[in-house]
Design a protein around this motif. Structure first.
Motif, PDB file in Angstrom:
ATOM      1  N   MET A   1      40.430  30.610  33.911  1.00  0.00           N
ATOM      2  CA  MET A   1      39.236  31.363  34.228  1.00  0.00           C
ATOM      3  C   MET A   1      38.708  31.966  32.925  1.00  0.00           C
ATOM      4  SD  MET A   1      38.700  34.603  36.840  1.00  0.00           S
ATOM      5  CE  MET A   1      39.140  33.726  38.304  1.00  0.00           C
ATOM      6  N   ASN A   2      37.412  31.795  32.694  1.00  0.00           N
ATOM      7  CA  ASN A   2      36.832  32.348  31.473  1.00  0.00           C
ATOM      8  C   ASN A   2      36.427  33.810  31.676  1.00  0.00           C
ATOM      9  OD1 ASN A   2      34.192  32.467  32.598  1.00  0.00           O
ATOM     10  ND2 ASN A   2      33.837  30.331  32.060  1.00  0.00           N
ATOM     11  N   SER A   4      33.561  35.320  31.660  1.00  0.00           N
ATOM     12  CA  SER A   4      32.415  35.515  32.546  1.00  0.00           C
ATOM     13  C   SER A   4      32.839  35.467  34.015  1.00  0.00           C
ATOM     14  CB  SER A   4      31.359  34.443  32.276  1.00  0.00           C
ATOM     15  OG  SER A   4      30.319  34.527  33.212  1.00  0.00           O
ATOM     16  N   ASP A   5      33.679  34.484  34.361  1.00  0.00           N
ATOM     17  CA  ASP A   5      34.177  34.381  35.730  1.00  0.00           C
ATOM     18  C   ASP A   5      35.022  35.593  36.101  1.00  0.00           C
ATOM     19  OD1 ASP A   5      32.961  31.938  36.171  1.00  0.00           O
ATOM     20  OD2 ASP A   5      34.723  30.789  35.528  1.00  0.00           O
ATOM     21  N   GLU A   6      35.826  36.040  35.168  1.00  0.00           N
ATOM     22  CA  GLU A   6      36.677  37.200  35.423  1.00  0.00           C
ATOM     23  C   GLU A   6      35.824  38.454  35.649  1.00  0.00           C
ATOM     24  OE1 GLU A   6      40.451  39.289  33.300  1.00  0.00           O
ATOM     25  OE2 GLU A   6      40.342  37.102  33.293  1.00  0.00           O
ATOM     26  N   GLN A   8      32.737  38.485  36.815  1.00  0.00           N
ATOM     27  CA  GLN A   8      32.118  38.323  38.139  1.00  0.00           C
ATOM     28  C   GLN A   8      33.095  38.689  39.251  1.00  0.00           C
ATOM     29  OE1 GLN A   8      30.847  34.240  38.190  1.00  0.00           O
ATOM     30  NE2 GLN A   8      28.831  34.708  37.336  1.00  0.00           N
ATOM     31  N   TRP A  49      38.821  31.617  42.589  1.00  0.00           N
ATOM     32  CA  TRP A  49      37.479  32.105  42.299  1.00  0.00           C
ATOM     33  C   TRP A  49      36.508  31.018  41.841  1.00  0.00           C
ATOM     34  CZ3 TRP A  49      34.759  36.108  43.638  1.00  0.00           C
ATOM     35  CH2 TRP A  49      33.586  36.398  42.965  1.00  0.00           C
ATOM     36  N   THR A  50      36.889  30.169  40.914  1.00  0.00           N
ATOM     37  CA  THR A  50      35.955  29.169  40.377  1.00  0.00           C
ATOM     38  C   THR A  50      35.758  27.996  41.334  1.00  0.00           C
ATOM     39  OG1 THR A  50      37.762  28.086  39.167  1.00  0.00           O
ATOM     40  CG2 THR A  50      36.459  29.742  37.972  1.00  0.00           C
TER      41      THR A  50
END
Length: 176
Positions: A1-2, A4-6, A8, A49-50
């Motif tokens: 997870m990058n 930005s995803d984290e 969000q 999440w992704t």
């Protein structure tokens, strides 16, 4: 997870924590079990999440399942008794609090699967189709569980048959 995803995910968790906790509490009737269910759900959501297209729908489904599973665990049924348990809290005198408490007590009398459907339908404001997809059941099953659950809830509340007060559940459960 990058990163930005984290970020969000953190924003989602912060924004929806109270809603998820209330959903879990209405399903299991115990604040500690509700906290555990939300924690479990957010952990599972973080991992997925992704890959999840509709995070809130996924989180609600996992919260409901976790809340039901949490109440089934044998250690949750064990009760330690102390002298403190003999002290009973007096109910709040306000009508709103009394009505919410009455509704929560009645809701605990509804079987877990039916209770989950009722909570998602009237508190979560999901459609029958959304609930069916979330719980992996047919729409017919959701409709029949809603009907049976509402009948049990009406009986527990001492209400006459009919849907004129079914909308009251959402209003009272949300405290409005």
């Amino acid at each position: 997870m990058n990163a930005s995803d984290e970020e969000q995910f953190r924003e989602y968790a912060a924004a929806r924590m109270d809603d998820l906790r209330s959903l879990a509490f209405l399903t299991c009737g115990d604040w500690q079990a509700a906290e555990d269910a939300v924690s479990t759900a957010l952990t599972k959501l973080y991992v997925q999440w992704t890959r999840v297209a509709l995070p809130h729908r996924y989180a609600c489904r996992v919260v409901i399942n976790a809340a039901i599973d949490e109440k089934r665990r044998p250690w949750r049924r064990e009760r330690v008794t102390h002298d403190d348990d003999l002290d009973r809290a007096t109910p709040d005198a306000t009508d709103a609090v009394g009505e919410r408490d009455r509704l929560r007590r009645a809701l605990r009398q509804v079987p877990a699967g039916q209770r989950a459907v009722i909570v998602l339908r009237y508190y979560g404001d999901f459609t029958v189709e959304e609930i069916a997809e979330m719980l992996g059941r047919s729409t017919g099953t959701i409709k029949s569980q809603t009907s049976r659950g509402l009948a049990t809830l009406r009986k527990a509340l001492g209400l006459a048959e009919g849907g004129e007060r079914d909308g009251e559940f959402a209003r009272v459960a949300r405290g409005r």
